[in-house]
Each structure stands twice: as structure tokens, then as C-alpha cells.
Motif scaffolding. Sequence first.
Motif, short mmCIF file in Angstrom:
data_model
loop_
_atom_site.label_atom_id
_atom_site.label_comp_id
_atom_site.label_asym_id
_atom_site.label_seq_id
_atom_site.Cartn_x
_atom_site.Cartn_y
_atom_site.Cartn_z
N UNK A 1 0.84 -1.20 0.00
CA UNK A 1 0.00 0.00 0.00
C UNK A 1 0.87 1.25 0.00
N UNK A 2 1.95 1.23 0.76
CA UNK A 2 2.84 2.39 0.82
C UNK A 2 3.47 2.67 -0.54
N UNK A 3 3.95 1.61 -1.21
CA UNK A 3 4.56 1.81 -2.51
C UNK A 3 3.52 2.25 -3.54
N UNK A 4 2.32 1.72 -3.42
CA UNK A 4 1.24 2.11 -4.34
C UNK A 4 0.96 3.60 -4.22
N UNK A 5 0.90 4.11 -3.00
CA UNK A 5 0.66 5.53 -2.80
C UNK A 5 1.81 6.36 -3.35
N UNK A 6 3.03 5.90 -3.14
CA UNK A 6 4.20 6.65 -3.61
C UNK A 6 4.22 6.74 -5.14
N UNK A 7 4.00 5.61 -5.80
CA UNK A 7 4.03 5.60 -7.27
C UNK A 7 2.82 6.33 -7.84
N UNK B 1 -1.61 -3.48 -7.95
CA UNK B 1 -1.30 -3.55 -6.52
C UNK B 1 -1.22 -5.01 -6.09
N UNK B 2 -0.07 -5.62 -6.32
CA UNK B 2 0.11 -7.04 -6.03
C UNK B 2 1.15 -7.25 -4.94
N UNK B 3 0.77 -7.86 -3.82
CA UNK B 3 1.81 -8.28 -2.87
C UNK B 3 2.73 -9.29 -3.56
N UNK B 4 4.01 -9.03 -3.56
CA UNK B 4 4.96 -9.88 -4.28
C UNK B 4 4.84 -11.35 -3.93
N UNK C 1 -6.61 -10.48 -0.12
CA UNK C 1 -7.92 -10.51 0.51
C UNK C 1 -8.68 -9.21 0.21
N UNK C 2 -9.99 -9.24 0.46
CA UNK C 2 -10.84 -8.11 0.10
C UNK C 2 -10.40 -6.83 0.80
N UNK C 3 -9.94 -6.96 2.04
CA UNK C 3 -9.50 -5.78 2.79
C UNK C 3 -8.31 -5.12 2.13
N UNK C 4 -7.32 -5.93 1.71
CA UNK C 4 -6.13 -5.37 1.04
C UNK C 4 -6.55 -4.70 -0.27
N UNK C 5 -7.42 -5.34 -1.02
CA UNK C 5 -7.85 -4.76 -2.29
C UNK C 5 -8.50 -3.40 -2.06
N UNK C 6 -9.42 -3.34 -1.11
CA UNK C 6 -10.12 -2.08 -0.86
C UNK C 6 -9.16 -1.00 -0.37
N UNK D 1 -3.51 -10.13 -8.31
CA UNK D 1 -2.67 -11.11 -7.61
C UNK D 1 -3.40 -12.43 -7.43
N UNK D 2 -2.84 -13.48 -8.00
CA UNK D 2 -3.37 -14.83 -7.77
C UNK D 2 -4.70 -15.13 -8.42
N UNK D 3 -5.14 -14.32 -9.37
CA UNK D 3 -6.44 -14.54 -10.01
C UNK D 3 -6.39 -15.84 -10.83
#
Length: 235
Positions: free
Chosen positions: A128-134, A144-147, A157-162, A181-183
Motif C-alpha cells: 500500500x505504501x509503494x502504491x501511494x508513492x508511485x 497492486x500485487x503483494x509480491x 484478501x478483500x481488505x487489502x484490495x479495498x 494477484x493470484x487470479x
Amino acid sequence: MEKRTINPPFFCVNPKAYLYGEEALKLAKTADALAEKYSIDIFFTVQYADAFRIAQETKHLIITVQHMDNLNVGPGMGYILPEGLVAAGVQATFLNHAEHPVGVNDLVKIMKRAEELGILVIACADSIAEAQAIATLAPDVMVCEPTELIGTGKTSDASYMKQTNEAVKSVSPNTLVLQAAGISSAQDVRLAIESGADGTGGTSGIVCAVDPEQTLMEMVETVAAVHSEQREQRK
């Protein structure tokens, strides 16, 4: 060249290095037919060597490469010339994927070249931090994919996506958010779109499936179905 306008919800087929040549073209043609049938924007990533052929033999796909370089016409042996991509029919590029990270200085320069040439930028972040920075650089699309989830078949999970959707939009409201991620199933696609993401897509969940074309069809059909449901809810 003007950038193509993307209409959410969109889908991204990202074969990475799993497919090339005839197999890549076959899947691209299936994706192209689905894009036309459901009026959905579909990014299709290609090997550089396949870009021109796939662009020539499809009509509706957003031909996408997996990286490009900050290079101008002239000297530059071994790098990827953006003008060459445009000439081949490429309309978008991924940048800063976990499998091909880019430093901030280079990212800024490459994005400037993309803007000059009308190439859509899909910028990747793994937190989330890197997403905001970029997002401060206002890419056209943010992934926005956790590596640790890439290629595992496990979705965010839904919380991370939101949270990531909101984090990006709070900084760059016009940036579209891709949750991929993981779809690996139609249900994963539904979860991603219903989380508020503008788009979703997949790699191994599609190309490593028993029937990649059928899996792709089910996923795109789900995007169309969720979009239709959301339109009805807004009435």
C-alpha cells in the motif's frame, strides 16, 4: 499518438514468458473475440518479437509489453526503443513489476517518454505504501500485487484490495486500479471487481489452466456480468 481511453472494468491477459509465437497468437485471438463480444477493454501482454504480428492479426486488444526503456532514437545498443514499440502497434507497457523492478529515477524518465508517445503505463507496486508513492506519478493504471502472492494462485484478501484501491485514488483519482494477484478463477475475478478495482486479470491462472481459452472466456464473461449487475444497481 494519443493514449487510448480505457473504460472500466477492464481485463489484462499477461502471459509473461509462458507463451510466445503461435500459442500466444492463438490466445490473443480468443481474447480479441471476447473484447469485441463483450465490449471490454483487454490488455494483452506480448513478447517483443510477437508484438507486430499480434497487433496486425487482432483488432480490439491493447497490445502491451512487459517493460520499456528510457531511450531516444540514436545510440543505445541492447535497450528497448519506445518509438519502435509504437511502430509495432504497442499501446501500453508494464513498469516496475516485481520480476523487473525499476528505480524511481528511471521510472520517472520512462514514464515521461511514454507520455510523449501516448503509451499507457501500467505501474506495479507490492504494498500500500509503494502504491501511494508511485501514484504521485499519476500512471494510467496501478497494479497492486503483494509480491509473495504472484504466481501462487492465492488472491489478495478483500481488505487489502479495498485499502489499495482507496490509497491510489486518494493520491491520483484518475489512475485506474488493477487487482490481479493470484487470479485463477471466475470467482476471483468477481471478488476483485466487487472490491472496487477498475480491472483485473491473470497470468498462470489462465496460461497454466487445463483449458486456457475456456478459463479466459469464463473470466471475461464474469467481468461483463459484474459490470452489468453494477449498472443495474446504479439505476
